[in-house]
Scaffold this motif. Structure first.
Motif, PDB file in Angstrom:
ATOM      1  N   PHE A  31      -1.220  -6.401  -0.444  1.00  0.00           N
ATOM      2  CA  PHE A  31      -2.161  -6.233  -1.552  1.00  0.00           C
ATOM      3  C   PHE A  31      -3.563  -5.962  -1.029  1.00  0.00           C
ATOM      4  O   PHE A  31      -4.265  -5.062  -1.511  1.00  0.00           O
ATOM      5  CB  PHE A  31      -2.144  -7.488  -2.422  1.00  0.00           C
ATOM      6  CG  PHE A  31      -3.000  -7.418  -3.650  1.00  0.00           C
ATOM      7  CD1 PHE A  31      -2.455  -7.029  -4.867  1.00  0.00           C
ATOM      8  CD2 PHE A  31      -4.348  -7.745  -3.609  1.00  0.00           C
ATOM      9  CE1 PHE A  31      -3.235  -6.967  -6.015  1.00  0.00           C
ATOM     10  CE2 PHE A  31      -5.141  -7.681  -4.749  1.00  0.00           C
ATOM     11  CZ  PHE A  31      -4.579  -7.291  -5.953  1.00  0.00           C
ATOM     12  N   LEU A  32      -3.997  -6.732  -0.032  1.00  0.00           N
ATOM     13  CA  LEU A  32      -5.339  -6.580   0.523  1.00  0.00           C
ATOM     14  C   LEU A  32      -5.501  -5.212   1.180  1.00  0.00           C
ATOM     15  O   LEU A  32      -6.510  -4.526   0.978  1.00  0.00           O
ATOM     16  CB  LEU A  32      -5.600  -7.696   1.541  1.00  0.00           C
ATOM     17  CG  LEU A  32      -7.016  -7.833   2.094  1.00  0.00           C
ATOM     18  CD1 LEU A  32      -8.021  -8.070   0.979  1.00  0.00           C
ATOM     19  CD2 LEU A  32      -7.068  -8.971   3.104  1.00  0.00           C
ATOM     20  N   GLY A  33      -4.503  -4.803   1.963  1.00  0.00           N
ATOM     21  CA  GLY A  33      -4.579  -3.497   2.613  1.00  0.00           C
ATOM     22  C   GLY A  33      -4.664  -2.362   1.617  1.00  0.00           C
ATOM     23  O   GLY A  33      -5.436  -1.413   1.791  1.00  0.00           O
ATOM     24  N   ALA A  34      -3.878  -2.460   0.541  1.00  0.00           N
ATOM     25  CA  ALA A  34      -3.900  -1.409  -0.489  1.00  0.00           C
ATOM     26  C   ALA A  34      -5.215  -1.416  -1.262  1.00  0.00           C
ATOM     27  O   ALA A  34      -5.758  -0.351  -1.575  1.00  0.00           O
ATOM     28  CB  ALA A  34      -2.727  -1.593  -1.447  1.00  0.00           C
ATOM     29  N   SER A  35      -5.737  -2.583  -1.561  1.00  0.00           N
ATOM     30  CA  SER A  35      -6.971  -2.665  -2.348  1.00  0.00           C
ATOM     31  C   SER A  35      -8.175  -2.167  -1.559  1.00  0.00           C
ATOM     32  O   SER A  35      -9.140  -1.664  -2.142  1.00  0.00           O
ATOM     33  CB  SER A  35      -7.211  -4.100  -2.816  1.00  0.00           C
ATOM     34  OG  SER A  35      -7.518  -4.956  -1.736  1.00  0.00           O
ATOM     35  N   MET A  36      -8.136  -2.271  -0.236  1.00  0.00           N
ATOM     36  CA  MET A  36      -9.231  -1.799   0.602  1.00  0.00           C
ATOM     37  C   MET A  36      -8.995  -0.399   1.157  1.00  0.00           C
ATOM     38  O   MET A  36      -9.869   0.158   1.808  1.00  0.00           O
ATOM     39  CB  MET A  36      -9.455  -2.754   1.779  1.00  0.00           C
ATOM     40  CG  MET A  36      -9.892  -4.141   1.408  1.00  0.00           C
ATOM     41  SD  MET A  36     -10.412  -5.116   2.850  1.00  0.00           S
ATOM     42  CE  MET A  36      -8.912  -5.112   3.829  1.00  0.00           C
TER      43      MET A  36
ATOM     44  N   GLY B 251      -6.153  -5.095   6.574  1.00  0.00           N
ATOM     45  CA  GLY B 251      -5.500  -6.104   5.749  1.00  0.00           C
ATOM     46  C   GLY B 251      -4.585  -7.005   6.551  1.00  0.00           C
ATOM     47  O   GLY B 251      -4.616  -8.234   6.409  1.00  0.00           O
ATOM     48  N   LEU B 252      -3.770  -6.413   7.420  1.00  0.00           N
ATOM     49  CA  LEU B 252      -2.826  -7.198   8.214  1.00  0.00           C
ATOM     50  C   LEU B 252      -3.554  -8.121   9.192  1.00  0.00           C
ATOM     51  O   LEU B 252      -3.262  -9.317   9.266  1.00  0.00           O
ATOM     52  CB  LEU B 252      -1.879  -6.272   8.974  1.00  0.00           C
ATOM     53  CG  LEU B 252      -0.913  -6.958   9.952  1.00  0.00           C
ATOM     54  CD1 LEU B 252      -0.006  -7.941   9.227  1.00  0.00           C
ATOM     55  CD2 LEU B 252      -0.088  -5.925  10.713  1.00  0.00           C
ATOM     56  N   ILE B 253      -4.501  -7.574   9.955  1.00  0.00           N
ATOM     57  CA  ILE B 253      -5.182  -8.381  10.965  1.00  0.00           C
ATOM     58  C   ILE B 253      -6.028  -9.467  10.313  1.00  0.00           C
ATOM     59  O   ILE B 253      -6.130 -10.583  10.841  1.00  0.00           O
ATOM     60  CB  ILE B 253      -6.044  -7.488  11.884  1.00  0.00           C
ATOM     61  CG1 ILE B 253      -5.158  -6.449  12.583  1.00  0.00           C
ATOM     62  CG2 ILE B 253      -6.768  -8.322  12.922  1.00  0.00           C
ATOM     63  CD1 ILE B 253      -4.036  -7.053  13.411  1.00  0.00           C
TER      64      ILE B 253
END
Length: 408
Positions: A361-366, A372-374
């Protein structure tokens, strides 16, 4: 006379120190405000908030809305524009006074419990002072761009003690470059900044997460649910942009922000985890102590309440970050989908599903899957054992978000 390369080297060291000092100041200011407002001298914000009366929660949030609205009204009274970090990286002037005022107001309201992230404040301040250092050193436009981006990334790294995430944020989001001239300053500035802000000893991880176990169930979950998480992250990004574009900056903020914050305070009397930058909400999902019985309904309620209060804060005129709120929402989605999945197909703990949900979710939103992964790995100290399901989930999320951005 210094060559451009030597000037860049001097600017890199100076930027790391600047960002570290900014991060250290933000950390101590936030802790001081939380101690004063919530009697928080140890433990977490959720523990401190839960220990005080509901009336005090509402009063503190009302105070936050009032002080924040007055500060931003005065800041925007003659000039409603604010230079973002991305604009500064692209060459827009960013004199330190306005970003510092803007950032300190953010730290103040977050310390008082506003439902918004704190990470924009150190990024803005560090970027502004790094830009000033770059100009004093006479850097070229290309090197100035690198240094301003490194300042922002190092500010993020310093306030959370996440050096790799800060460097990858700089390269993947701000510079969109992996050139050696960019990579070396990004890593060095973030390393120096964390050293200045937290020293050699690694502080406790931002989230307490148990050891995560891989399984076929989790792997299939990542592959199937990843695109759904990506679509949700894409929708969150668009919604934040739309709501943020119409937030008030004139006299109306003197009414909207205190009212909205009072409503958030009222929400906190029932669901205290809505307060703060999202750490409490995400920790609730990683803990999964709600996993039995009617607790599942509580998890959904926490997820909905955090989403609603974050958007309410932005729409009413509040400024701040959405990184930690997005992580909380992603962890919540992963957990509430993962619980029935794990019940039907056991093999991994709910925290593993929350981890994949947060990262995807974080990777997609940014629009930054590696960041996001790290970020989630450095925040939790976990992830190495479930990289395959995480990669499948983040890959699917990235593909879905990219497809949606292209066709809408």
């Amino acid at each position: 006379m210094l060559t451009q390369t030597r000037r860049l080297a001097v600017a890199t060291i100076a930027t790391g120190v600047i960002a570290g000092v900014v991060g250290l100041m933000c950390i101590h200011l936030l802790h001081w405000i939380q101690a004063l407002a919530w009697d928080m001298h140890s433990g977490t914000l959720l523990q401190a908030v839960s220990a005080i009366s509901p009336a005090r929660r509402v009063a503190v949030l009302a105070l936050a809305g009032t002080v924040g609205s007055v500060s931003w009204y005065v800041l925007f009274r003659r000039n409603r524009a604010i230079t973002s970090v991305s604009d500064a990286v692209d060459g827009a002037p960013m004199p330190p006074l306005r970003p510092t005022w803007h950032a300190l107001t953010q730290i103040l309201i977050v310390g008082l419990g506003a439902s918004i992230g704190r990470e924009v404040a150190p990024r803005e301040m560090a970027a502004a002072f790094s830009a000033m250092a770059a100009e004093r050193l006479g850097l070229s436009d290309a090197d100035r761009r690198i240094i301003v981006a490194c300042g922002a990334g190092a500010g993020l790294a310093a306030v959370y003690s996440i050096p790799l995430s800060g460097a990858i944020y700089t390269l993947e989001i701000l510079l969109v470059s992996l050139s050696a001239r960019a990579v070396a300053p990004a890593l060095i500035t973030c390393g120096i900044a964390v050293l200045v802000s937290t020293g050699f000893a690694r502080p406790s991880f931002f989230y307490a997460v148990p050891t995560l176990n891989p399984s076929l169930s989790l792997t299939v979950f990542g592959a199937i649910v990843g695109p759904l998480l990506g679509a949700a992250g894409w929708a969150f990004r668009r919604a934040v942009a739309r709501v943020g574009a119409v937030r008030p900056r004139g006299r109306r903020i003197l009414v909207t922000l205190p009212v909205a914050f009072t409503l958030v305070g009222l929400f906190s009397t029932r669901i205290p985890s809505v307060l703060g930058n999202g750490q409490a909400s995400a920790q609730t999902q990683f803990d999964a102590t709600w996993a039995a019985g009617t607790g599942f309904v509580l998890a959904l309620l926490v997820l909905a309440a955090k989403t609603g209060t974050t958007f309410l804060t932005i729409r009413a005129g509040g400024w701040g970050g959405v990184l930690t709120p997005a992580l909380a929402l992603g962890a919540g989605l992963g957990a509430v989908i993962g619980l029935p999945w794990a019940t039907a197909w056991p093999g991994s703990e709910v925290a593993a599903f929350a981890f994949i949900g947060a990262a995807a979710f974080l990777g997609a939103s940014m629009k930054a899957p590696f960041t996001g992964l790290i970020l989630v790995i450095e925040f939790t100290g976990q992830g190495a054992t479930i990289l395959v399901p995480a990669a499948l989930g983040i890959g699917g999320a990235t593909a879905a978000a990219t497809w949606l951005a292209r066709w809408t």
